[in-house]
Design a protein around this motif. Structure first.
Motif, PDB file in Angstrom:
ATOM      1  N   SER A  30       0.759  -1.170   0.208  1.00  0.00           N
ATOM      2  CA  SER A  30      -0.114  -0.036   0.083  1.00  0.00           C
ATOM      3  C   SER A  30       0.878   1.726   0.101  1.00  0.00           C
ATOM      4  CB  SER A  30      -0.861   0.108   0.970  1.00  0.00           C
ATOM      5  OG  SER A  30      -1.575   1.118   1.750  1.00  0.00           O
ATOM      6  N   PHE A  31       0.830   2.160  -0.514  1.00  0.00           N
ATOM      7  CA  PHE A  31       1.283   3.118  -1.082  1.00  0.00           C
ATOM      8  C   PHE A  31       1.339   4.365   0.169  1.00  0.00           C
ATOM      9  CE2 PHE A  31       1.268   7.730  -1.524  1.00  0.00           C
ATOM     10  CZ  PHE A  31       2.648   8.453  -2.338  1.00  0.00           C
ATOM     11  N   GLY A  32      -0.408   4.011   0.991  1.00  0.00           N
ATOM     12  CA  GLY A  32       0.535   4.563   2.760  1.00  0.00           C
ATOM     13  C   GLY A  32       1.219   3.997   3.580  1.00  0.00           C
ATOM     14  N   LYS A  33       1.244   3.175   3.446  1.00  0.00           N
ATOM     15  CA  LYS A  33       2.388   2.398   4.261  1.00  0.00           C
ATOM     16  C   LYS A  33       3.743   2.344   3.962  1.00  0.00           C
ATOM     17  CE  LYS A  33      -0.298  -1.340   5.202  1.00  0.00           C
ATOM     18  NZ  LYS A  33      -0.503  -3.070   5.181  1.00  0.00           N
ATOM     19  N   VAL A  34       3.830   3.033   2.778  1.00  0.00           N
ATOM     20  CA  VAL A  34       5.352   2.737   2.430  1.00  0.00           C
ATOM     21  C   VAL A  34       5.395   4.533   2.403  1.00  0.00           C
ATOM     22  CG1 VAL A  34       7.109   2.804  -0.247  1.00  0.00           C
ATOM     23  CG2 VAL A  34       5.529   0.902   0.699  1.00  0.00           C
ATOM     24  N   LEU A  35       4.673   5.325   1.918  1.00  0.00           N
ATOM     25  CA  LEU A  35       4.896   6.461   2.123  1.00  0.00           C
ATOM     26  C   LEU A  35       5.422   7.033   3.470  1.00  0.00           C
ATOM     27  CD1 LEU A  35       5.039   9.603   0.843  1.00  0.00           C
ATOM     28  CD2 LEU A  35       2.292   9.792   1.368  1.00  0.00           C
ATOM     29  N   LEU A  36       4.402   6.763   5.109  1.00  0.00           N
ATOM     30  CA  LEU A  36       4.507   6.755   6.048  1.00  0.00           C
ATOM     31  C   LEU A  36       6.151   6.305   7.013  1.00  0.00           C
ATOM     32  CD1 LEU A  36       3.459   7.830   8.279  1.00  0.00           C
ATOM     33  CD2 LEU A  36       2.438   5.808   9.187  1.00  0.00           C
ATOM     34  N   ALA A  37       6.680   5.171   6.001  1.00  0.00           N
ATOM     35  CA  ALA A  37       7.954   4.631   6.378  1.00  0.00           C
ATOM     36  C   ALA A  37       9.176   5.795   5.547  1.00  0.00           C
ATOM     37  CB  ALA A  37       8.081   3.646   5.817  1.00  0.00           C
ATOM     38  N   PHE A  38       8.930   6.137   4.875  1.00  0.00           N
ATOM     39  CA  PHE A  38       9.882   7.197   3.929  1.00  0.00           C
ATOM     40  C   PHE A  38       9.782   8.019   4.155  1.00  0.00           C
ATOM     41  CE2 PHE A  38      11.660   5.400   0.364  1.00  0.00           C
ATOM     42  CZ  PHE A  38      11.307   3.492   0.527  1.00  0.00           C
ATOM     43  N   ALA A  39       8.620   9.339   4.872  1.00  0.00           N
ATOM     44  CA  ALA A  39       7.939  10.395   5.024  1.00  0.00           C
ATOM     45  C   ALA A  39       9.686  10.534   6.131  1.00  0.00           C
ATOM     46  CB  ALA A  39       6.773  10.086   6.246  1.00  0.00           C
ATOM     47  N   PRO A  40       9.837  12.329   5.957  1.00  0.00           N
ATOM     48  CA  PRO A  40      10.593  12.714   6.712  1.00  0.00           C
ATOM     49  C   PRO A  40      10.256  12.971   7.936  1.00  0.00           C
ATOM     50  CG  PRO A  40      10.769  14.515   4.768  1.00  0.00           C
ATOM     51  CD  PRO A  40       9.940  12.985   4.603  1.00  0.00           C
ATOM     52  N   GLY A  41      10.602  11.944   9.563  1.00  0.00           N
ATOM     53  CA  GLY A  41      10.582  13.047  10.579  1.00  0.00           C
ATOM     54  C   GLY A  41      10.988  12.453  11.387  1.00  0.00           C
ATOM     55  N   GLY A  42      10.774  12.047  12.651  1.00  0.00           N
ATOM     56  CA  GLY A  42      11.359  11.098  13.887  1.00  0.00           C
ATOM     57  C   GLY A  42      10.528   9.782  13.788  1.00  0.00           C
ATOM     58  N   MET A  43      11.420   8.763  14.706  1.00  0.00           N
ATOM     59  CA  MET A  43      10.282   7.491  14.630  1.00  0.00           C
ATOM     60  C   MET A  43       8.838   7.649  15.650  1.00  0.00           C
ATOM     61  SD  MET A  43       9.956   4.360  14.009  1.00  0.00           S
ATOM     62  CE  MET A  43      11.874   3.562  13.732  1.00  0.00           C
ATOM     63  N   GLU A  44       8.908   8.626  16.580  1.00  0.00           N
ATOM     64  CA  GLU A  44       7.611   8.760  17.655  1.00  0.00           C
ATOM     65  C   GLU A  44       6.779   9.818  16.663  1.00  0.00           C
ATOM     66  OE1 GLU A  44      10.757  12.181  17.941  1.00  0.00           O
ATOM     67  OE2 GLU A  44      11.143  10.539  18.461  1.00  0.00           O
ATOM     68  N   ILE A  46       6.202   8.885  13.647  1.00  0.00           N
ATOM     69  CA  ILE A  46       5.882   8.407  12.503  1.00  0.00           C
ATOM     70  C   ILE A  46       4.817   7.534  12.634  1.00  0.00           C
ATOM     71  CG2 ILE A  46       6.171   6.215  10.924  1.00  0.00           C
ATOM     72  CD1 ILE A  46       7.363   9.222   9.724  1.00  0.00           C
ATOM     73  N   LEU A  47       5.127   6.989  14.285  1.00  0.00           N
ATOM     74  CA  LEU A  47       4.381   6.139  14.933  1.00  0.00           C
ATOM     75  C   LEU A  47       2.690   6.562  15.443  1.00  0.00           C
ATOM     76  CD1 LEU A  47       7.154   4.060  17.371  1.00  0.00           C
ATOM     77  CD2 LEU A  47       5.569   3.218  15.191  1.00  0.00           C
ATOM     78  N   LEU A  48       3.152   8.222  16.103  1.00  0.00           N
ATOM     79  CA  LEU A  48       1.443   8.380  15.952  1.00  0.00           C
ATOM     80  C   LEU A  48       0.708   8.651  15.074  1.00  0.00           C
ATOM     81  CD1 LEU A  48       0.362  10.447  18.673  1.00  0.00           C
ATOM     82  CD2 LEU A  48       1.649  12.006  17.914  1.00  0.00           C
ATOM     83  N   ILE A  49       1.590   9.251  14.082  1.00  0.00           N
ATOM     84  CA  ILE A  49       0.833   9.178  12.600  1.00  0.00           C
ATOM     85  C   ILE A  49       0.594   8.054  12.026  1.00  0.00           C
ATOM     86  CG2 ILE A  49       1.176   9.544  10.062  1.00  0.00           C
ATOM     87  CD1 ILE A  49       2.305  11.841  10.952  1.00  0.00           C
ATOM     88  N   SER A  50       0.566   7.225  12.936  1.00  0.00           N
ATOM     89  CA  SER A  50       0.601   5.492  12.222  1.00  0.00           C
ATOM     90  C   SER A  50      -0.254   5.096  12.946  1.00  0.00           C
ATOM     91  CB  SER A  50       1.423   5.254  12.530  1.00  0.00           C
ATOM     92  OG  SER A  50       2.036   4.328  13.655  1.00  0.00           O
TER      93      SER A  50
END
Length: 59
Positions: A30-44, A46-50
């Motif tokens: 899924s493009f959304g999953k991959v985009l979230l993993a590739f997005a610049p930013g901190g791990m916390e 990314i996890l909060l957005i997910s």
């Protein structure tokens, strides 16, 4: 100064979008999953957005 920061932001977002598009197409993820993993930013962040979007990032 703000112009330089805006250019850097646009470049990093473009790299993330293009990379996520290629990876999602090649791996059929899924493009959304991959985009979230590739997005610049901190791990916390990314996890909060997910959690908020109910997406399991492809880390």
């Amino acid at each position: 100064m703000i112009e330089i920061l805006l250019v850097i932001f646009v470049i990093s977002l473009s790299v993330a979008l293009i990379g996520a598009l290629l990876v999602s197409w090649v791996l059929s993820i899924s493009f959304g999953k991959v985009l979230l993993a590739f997005a610049p930013g901190g791990m916390e962040a990314i996890l909060l957005i997910s959690v908020l979007l109910d997406i399991d990032p492809a880390l």
